[in-house]
Design a protein around this motif. Structure first.
Motif, mmCIF file in Angstrom:
data_model
loop_
_atom_site.group_PDB
_atom_site.id
_atom_site.type_symbol
_atom_site.label_atom_id
_atom_site.label_comp_id
_atom_site.label_asym_id
_atom_site.label_seq_id
_atom_site.Cartn_x
_atom_site.Cartn_y
_atom_site.Cartn_z
ATOM 1 N N ASP A 80 1.052 -1.058 0.098
ATOM 2 C CA ASP A 80 0.051 -0.120 0.114
ATOM 3 C C ASP A 80 0.732 1.163 0.206
ATOM 4 N N PHE A 81 1.876 1.210 0.804
ATOM 5 C CA PHE A 81 2.782 2.403 0.956
ATOM 6 C C PHE A 81 3.739 2.498 -0.432
ATOM 7 N N ASP A 82 3.821 1.562 -1.075
ATOM 8 C CA ASP A 82 4.461 1.365 -2.491
ATOM 9 C C ASP A 82 3.676 2.006 -3.383
ATOM 10 N N ALA A 83 2.099 1.784 -3.373
ATOM 11 C CA ALA A 83 1.391 2.375 -4.059
ATOM 12 C C ALA A 83 1.216 3.680 -3.975
ATOM 13 N N MET A 84 1.509 4.143 -2.788
ATOM 14 C CA MET A 84 1.204 5.769 -2.543
ATOM 15 C C MET A 84 2.638 6.404 -3.044
ATOM 16 N N VAL A 85 3.567 5.678 -3.047
ATOM 17 C CA VAL A 85 4.917 6.144 -3.521
ATOM 18 C C VAL A 85 4.947 6.214 -5.345
ATOM 19 N N ASP A 86 4.290 5.174 -5.653
ATOM 20 C CA ASP A 86 4.010 5.217 -7.219
ATOM 21 C C ASP A 86 3.155 6.470 -7.551
ATOM 22 N N PHE A 87 2.168 6.516 -6.935
ATOM 23 C CA PHE A 87 1.071 7.691 -7.046
ATOM 24 C C PHE A 87 2.044 9.042 -7.250
ATOM 25 N N VAL A 88 2.669 9.407 -6.227
ATOM 26 C CA VAL A 88 3.139 10.412 -5.912
ATOM 27 C C VAL A 88 4.077 10.828 -6.993
ATOM 28 N N ARG A 89 4.911 9.824 -7.286
ATOM 29 C CA ARG A 89 6.107 9.892 -8.272
ATOM 30 C C ARG A 89 5.465 10.049 -9.806
ATOM 31 N N ASN A 90 4.448 9.134 -10.002
ATOM 32 C CA ASN A 90 3.990 9.109 -11.466
ATOM 33 C C ASN A 90 2.905 10.092 -11.976
ATOM 34 N N TYR A 91 2.000 10.105 -10.792
ATOM 35 C CA TYR A 91 0.862 11.113 -11.168
ATOM 36 C C TYR A 91 1.157 12.604 -10.821
ATOM 37 N N ALA A 92 1.615 12.374 -9.338
ATOM 38 C CA ALA A 92 1.620 13.797 -8.969
ATOM 39 C C ALA A 92 3.004 14.442 -9.699
ATOM 40 N N ASP A 93 3.980 13.936 -9.568
ATOM 41 C CA ASP A 93 5.256 14.218 -9.834
ATOM 42 C C ASP A 93 5.508 14.162 -11.679
ATOM 43 N N LYS A 94 5.441 13.131 -12.195
ATOM 44 C CA LYS A 94 5.623 12.995 -13.539
ATOM 45 C C LYS A 94 4.451 13.594 -14.551
ATOM 46 N N HIS A 95 3.406 13.426 -13.940
ATOM 47 C CA HIS A 95 2.194 13.664 -14.721
ATOM 48 C C HIS A 95 1.833 15.233 -14.754
ATOM 49 N N HIS A 96 1.664 15.560 -13.410
ATOM 50 C CA HIS A 96 0.918 16.748 -12.788
ATOM 51 C C HIS A 96 2.089 17.850 -12.887
ATOM 52 N N HIS A 97 3.475 17.543 -12.333
ATOM 53 C CA HIS A 97 4.484 18.685 -12.371
ATOM 54 C C HIS A 97 4.940 18.875 -13.776
ATOM 55 N N LYS A 98 4.770 17.892 -14.652
ATOM 56 C CA LYS A 98 5.413 18.151 -16.017
ATOM 57 C C LYS A 98 4.571 19.195 -16.605
ATOM 58 N N LYS A 99 3.366 19.514 -16.265
ATOM 59 C CA LYS A 99 2.685 20.564 -16.978
ATOM 60 C C LYS A 99 2.913 21.811 -16.075
ATOM 61 N N GLU A 100 3.171 21.722 -15.044
ATOM 62 C CA GLU A 100 3.529 22.749 -13.966
ATOM 63 C C GLU A 100 4.843 23.306 -14.468
ATOM 64 N N GLU A 101 5.941 22.633 -14.219
ATOM 65 C CA GLU A 101 7.374 22.961 -14.508
ATOM 66 C C GLU A 101 7.744 23.467 -15.968
ATOM 67 N N ASN A 102 7.087 22.612 -16.847
ATOM 68 C CA ASN A 102 7.559 22.574 -18.381
ATOM 69 C C ASN A 102 6.689 23.602 -19.092
ATOM 70 N N LEU A 103 5.466 24.031 -18.503
ATOM 71 C CA LEU A 103 4.558 24.718 -18.866
ATOM 72 C C LEU A 103 4.228 25.919 -18.332
ATOM 73 N N LEU A 104 3.606 26.096 -17.414
ATOM 74 C CA LEU A 104 3.121 27.187 -16.522
ATOM 75 C C LEU A 104 4.386 28.051 -16.137
ATOM 76 N N PHE A 105 5.027 27.105 -15.246
ATOM 77 C CA PHE A 105 6.344 27.904 -14.581
ATOM 78 C C PHE A 105 7.277 28.512 -15.240
ATOM 79 N N ASP A 106 7.486 27.512 -16.555
ATOM 80 C CA ASP A 106 8.361 28.061 -17.708
ATOM 81 C C ASP A 106 8.189 29.338 -18.085
ATOM 82 N N PHE A 107 6.684 29.446 -18.539
ATOM 83 C CA PHE A 107 6.382 30.933 -19.002
ATOM 84 C C PHE A 107 6.564 31.950 -18.031
ATOM 85 N N MET A 108 6.157 31.591 -16.914
ATOM 86 C CA MET A 108 6.130 32.710 -15.647
ATOM 87 C C MET A 108 7.684 33.124 -15.618
ATOM 88 N N VAL A 109 8.622 32.277 -15.355
ATOM 89 C CA VAL A 109 10.095 32.532 -15.447
ATOM 90 C C VAL A 109 10.304 33.427 -16.334
#
Length: 186
Positions: free
Chosen positions: A38-67
């Motif tokens: 269960d905890f491995d699934a939480m890590v997987d969610f954070v790494r792949n949904y929150a970080d790779k999927h979600h942060h990809k849009k923040e960091e590579n799009l929105l934040f990039d334009f803001m900077v």
């Protein structure tokens, strides 16, 4: 704005997982079984949904334009604020994973068990504050101050990334993990 609406919607799912993480930690702290999978699934969610999927849009799009467009305020807000917190979240997941591997080797290892609980709950505190700041301050600031052309590009690129994620099954897989863990720990 579509791009920001998607980011806020993803924050909702990430915050739901944070609640699951907290409840699972409380379950363990109160003497319940620590289910490594269960905890491995939480890590997987954070790494792949929150970080790779979600942060990809923040960091590579929105934040990039803001900077690029919003000068020192945009740079400070993103580089010295949001990106630092993204890295801190990654650290908590790395430490959590190390503790899980130590616990698998020896499930009587009190230090590993403590590190699992500490890093899981530390992440929940971080992500709650972080998502609130992004939703209420960063996204609003970006939407109000970025060029209309930039906002249109962010929307267009977000749509493409969402479609790619759907083809790869990212959203369905990770929202399914979230639902399964919510049912178990609620």
């Amino acid at each position: 704005m579509y791009g920001i609406d998607i980011l806020v919607k993803e924050h909702d799912a990430i915050l739901r997982m944070a609640e699951v993480m907290r409840k699972a930690s409380l379950h363990v702290m109160n003497g319940g079984e620590l289910v490594v999978a269960d905890f491995d699934a939480m890590v997987d969610f954070v790494r792949n949904y929150a970080d790779k999927h979600h942060h990809k849009k923040e960091e590579n799009l929105l934040f990039d334009f803001m900077v690029k467009e919003l000068g020192k305020i945009g740079t400070n807000l993103v580089t010295h604020g949001m990106l630092v917190e993204h890295d801190l979240g990654r650290l908590h997941m790395s430490e959590l994973e190390q503790a899980l591997r130590a616990y698998e080797i020896d499930d009587t290892n009190a230090d590993a068990k403590l590190d699992i609980i500490v890093n899981t709950t530390a992440y929940t505190y971080l992500i709650r504050r972080h998502a609130l700041k992004e939703n209420e301050v960063v996204f609003t600031f970006g939407e109000k101050n970025l060029k209309k052309e930039s906002l249109a590009i962010i929307d267009e690129q977000t749509k493409l990334l969402e479609e790619e994620g759907e083809r790869e099954g990212i959203q369905s897989k990770y929202l399914g993990i979230l639902q399964r863990l919510e049912e178990k720990y609620n």
